[in-house]
Design a protein around this motif. Structure first.
Motif, PDB file in Angstrom:
ATOM      1  N   UNK B 102       0.852  -1.191   0.000  1.00  0.00           N
ATOM      2  CA  UNK B 102       0.000   0.000   0.000  1.00  0.00           C
ATOM      3  C   UNK B 102       0.888   1.242   0.000  1.00  0.00           C
ATOM      4  N   UNK B 103       0.526   2.194  -0.845  1.00  0.00           N
ATOM      5  CA  UNK B 103       1.233   3.479  -0.874  1.00  0.00           C
ATOM      6  C   UNK B 103       0.366   4.524  -0.185  1.00  0.00           C
ATOM      7  N   UNK B 104       0.899   5.153   0.855  1.00  0.00           N
ATOM      8  CA  UNK B 104       0.195   6.265   1.495  1.00  0.00           C
ATOM      9  C   UNK B 104       0.685   7.548   0.835  1.00  0.00           C
ATOM     10  N   UNK B 105      -0.217   8.202   0.139  1.00  0.00           N
ATOM     11  CA  UNK B 105       0.132   9.391  -0.644  1.00  0.00           C
ATOM     12  C   UNK B 105      -0.151  10.642   0.192  1.00  0.00           C
ATOM     13  N   UNK B 106       0.903  11.154   0.817  1.00  0.00           N
ATOM     14  CA  UNK B 106       0.783  12.380   1.620  1.00  0.00           C
ATOM     15  C   UNK B 106       1.775  13.416   1.102  1.00  0.00           C
ATOM     16  N   UNK B 107       1.949  13.440  -0.226  1.00  0.00           N
ATOM     17  CA  UNK B 107       2.969  14.328  -0.816  1.00  0.00           C
ATOM     18  C   UNK B 107       2.653  15.795  -0.602  1.00  0.00           C
ATOM     19  N   UNK B 108       1.406  16.179  -0.895  1.00  0.00           N
ATOM     20  CA  UNK B 108       1.049  17.607  -0.857  1.00  0.00           C
ATOM     21  C   UNK B 108      -0.122  17.836   0.098  1.00  0.00           C
ATOM     22  N   UNK B 109      -0.303  19.075   0.481  1.00  0.00           N
ATOM     23  CA  UNK B 109      -1.449  19.447   1.311  1.00  0.00           C
ATOM     24  C   UNK B 109      -2.531  20.105   0.483  1.00  0.00           C
ATOM     25  N   UNK B 110      -3.538  20.681   1.179  1.00  0.00           N
ATOM     26  CA  UNK B 110      -4.674  21.217   0.414  1.00  0.00           C
ATOM     27  C   UNK B 110      -4.363  22.556  -0.234  1.00  0.00           C
ATOM     28  N   UNK B 111      -3.172  23.096   0.024  1.00  0.00           N
ATOM     29  CA  UNK B 111      -2.822  24.367  -0.618  1.00  0.00           C
ATOM     30  C   UNK B 111      -1.957  24.146  -1.868  1.00  0.00           C
ATOM     31  N   UNK B 112      -1.827  22.888  -2.283  1.00  0.00           N
ATOM     32  CA  UNK B 112      -1.065  22.567  -3.503  1.00  0.00           C
ATOM     33  C   UNK B 112      -1.723  23.189  -4.734  1.00  0.00           C
ATOM     34  N   UNK B 113      -0.888  23.713  -5.636  1.00  0.00           N
ATOM     35  CA  UNK B 113      -1.406  24.184  -6.921  1.00  0.00           C
ATOM     36  C   UNK B 113      -0.703  23.433  -8.049  1.00  0.00           C
ATOM     37  N   UNK B 114      -1.484  22.852  -8.969  1.00  0.00           N
ATOM     38  CA  UNK B 114      -0.895  22.150 -10.110  1.00  0.00           C
ATOM     39  C   UNK B 114      -0.068  23.129 -10.954  1.00  0.00           C
ATOM     40  N   UNK B 115       0.855  22.640 -11.784  1.00  0.00           N
ATOM     41  CA  UNK B 115       1.121  21.218 -12.022  1.00  0.00           C
ATOM     42  C   UNK B 115       2.127  20.657 -11.014  1.00  0.00           C
ATOM     43  N   UNK B 116       2.278  19.330 -11.052  1.00  0.00           N
ATOM     44  CA  UNK B 116       3.261  18.646 -10.221  1.00  0.00           C
ATOM     45  C   UNK B 116       4.651  18.905 -10.779  1.00  0.00           C
ATOM     46  N   UNK B 117       5.542  19.395  -9.943  1.00  0.00           N
ATOM     47  CA  UNK B 117       6.899  19.731 -10.393  1.00  0.00           C
ATOM     48  C   UNK B 117       7.886  18.623 -10.039  1.00  0.00           C
ATOM     49  N   UNK B 118       9.058  18.660 -10.676  1.00  0.00           N
ATOM     50  CA  UNK B 118      10.121  17.687 -10.379  1.00  0.00           C
ATOM     51  C   UNK B 118      10.567  17.888  -8.933  1.00  0.00           C
ATOM     52  N   UNK B 119      10.953  16.843  -8.224  1.00  0.00           N
ATOM     53  CA  UNK B 119      11.041  15.438  -8.658  1.00  0.00           C
ATOM     54  C   UNK B 119       9.739  14.676  -8.467  1.00  0.00           C
ATOM     55  N   UNK B 120       8.663  15.387  -8.072  1.00  0.00           N
ATOM     56  CA  UNK B 120       7.442  14.673  -7.697  1.00  0.00           C
ATOM     57  C   UNK B 120       6.685  14.128  -8.905  1.00  0.00           C
TER      58      UNK B 120
END
Lengths: 224, 224
Positions: B102-120
């Motif tokens: 199982x992967x727990x995806x906690x990379x970003x919070x609710x203030x994230x704005x696209x797009x996803x940048x490197x290295x993510x």
């Protein structure tokens, strides 16, 4: 399988180690986890009261001497927002016992030294006289961390035997005097390294529980 | 029965209110409870990893950019004492996916704005390509808090649909795009007063659970 216990000095050292720069835990985290453990067996009093409220119970808190320490000020505010009543006198406390299903006894910590002084002697007497079920946190109030209940039959607490006991992180030596119905260990955050260092076993927690039950008749080993 | 959602501004205000002097919560408490909620559905990443370890799992943590903030330094130490490995590069991360349940995806919070940048971007691509089950915390990584997944079919994440979602305190508006298998709400510490103020319902938590499941096909109402 035996139950290892920690006396007050190593228990204090263990707490200090967890909260050291090296240990990495904050007092906020440890109290939150301790109170959560206690709430699952029946809080640390204030945290426990908050969780019990969210579980659907209607806790009241006897809290005679509020402190200025930020963590306690914050916890009082959290309970205030839930409209949980605070009781401040032994009389107020005693008047609620008739409608109380369970008393969570978190009056003293493991550094308590007998005898029980006023106003807590009146509070403990009313608890014992009520015959209501009690869950004690870490050490039944009035007991000595090593020696157990007061041996003097005139002292408050010589006949105090709570139905339930929750030991936090490790049982304390007085647990050999415990003859209540159920004993739980809480505080699911100890690393194996630290457990080994203090001669403890990590309890056999189930699923996502924050407490593990220990047989009341288990063999007790004092580590320190 | 409907599911109320909070946009990023009121969600941030709610967090701020809880942590204000008046609200009484510390960041340590809220992260502990949030991470515990997440661990019960499948941590906030670091707290979740610690609880998962104590539940008997063998978590590894992708944590490319350690910060100096005391709370994160403390959490890293806590995980270090449990010998939980930290992975710092997308390659290291990708190499562990073959043995991950199982992967727990906690990379970003609710203030994230696209797009996803490197290295993510590379990390998220390897997650999607692995076809392993994912539990996302609050917002699936790459999604916009209001708009959901990227609409541009060339952007990383346009096809990202985690099997599980845990909304912390309140669902966010993008939940109307969620078509995964199970949705949970966590954060069992909200008072009815605060819930009412923000137009939220307190979820129907069971027993001592720190999470409540919400039907995936529930009607969604955006409050703010």
């Amino acid at each position: 399988m035996s139950l290892k216990t920690l006396g007050p000095k190593p228990a204090a050292e263990l707490d200090k180690e967890l909260m050291s720069e090296e240990g990495g835990f904050s007092i906020d985290q440890l109290m939150e986890l301790a109170g959560l453990s206690v709430s699952q067996a029946g809080g640390d009093g204030l945290v426990c009261a908050r969780h019990l409220y969210h579980y659907g119970y209607t806790p009241k808190v006897y809290y005679p001497k509020p402190t200025d320490a930020p963590i306690f000020v914050g916890l009082q505010r959290q309970l205030g927002h839930l409209h949980i009543p605070f009781l401040t006198t032994p009389e107020e406390f005693a008047s609620t016992l008739g409608t109380t299903d369970l008393i969570v006894d978190a009056l003293f910590g493991f550094s308590f030294h007998p005898p029980v002084r006023a106003p807590f002697d009146a509070v403990l007497t009313s608890i014992i006289d009520s015959s209501r079920p009690v869950l004690s946190v870490d050490i039944p109030s009035s007991w000595d961390v090593a020696g157990g209940p007061p041996s003097d039959g005139d002292q408050v607490g010589h006949d105090f035997m709570p139905e339930y006991l929750v030991s936090l992180t490790a049982a304390k030596p007085c647990v050999r005097h415990y003859k209540g119905r159920r004993h739980f260990v809480g505080g699911r955050f100890l690393s194996r390294d630290v457990a080994t260092k203090y001669g403890l076993d990590v309890p056999d927690y189930k699923g996502v529980d924050q407490i593990a039950e220990v047989p009341v008749d288990v063999k007790v080993e004092e580590r320190l």
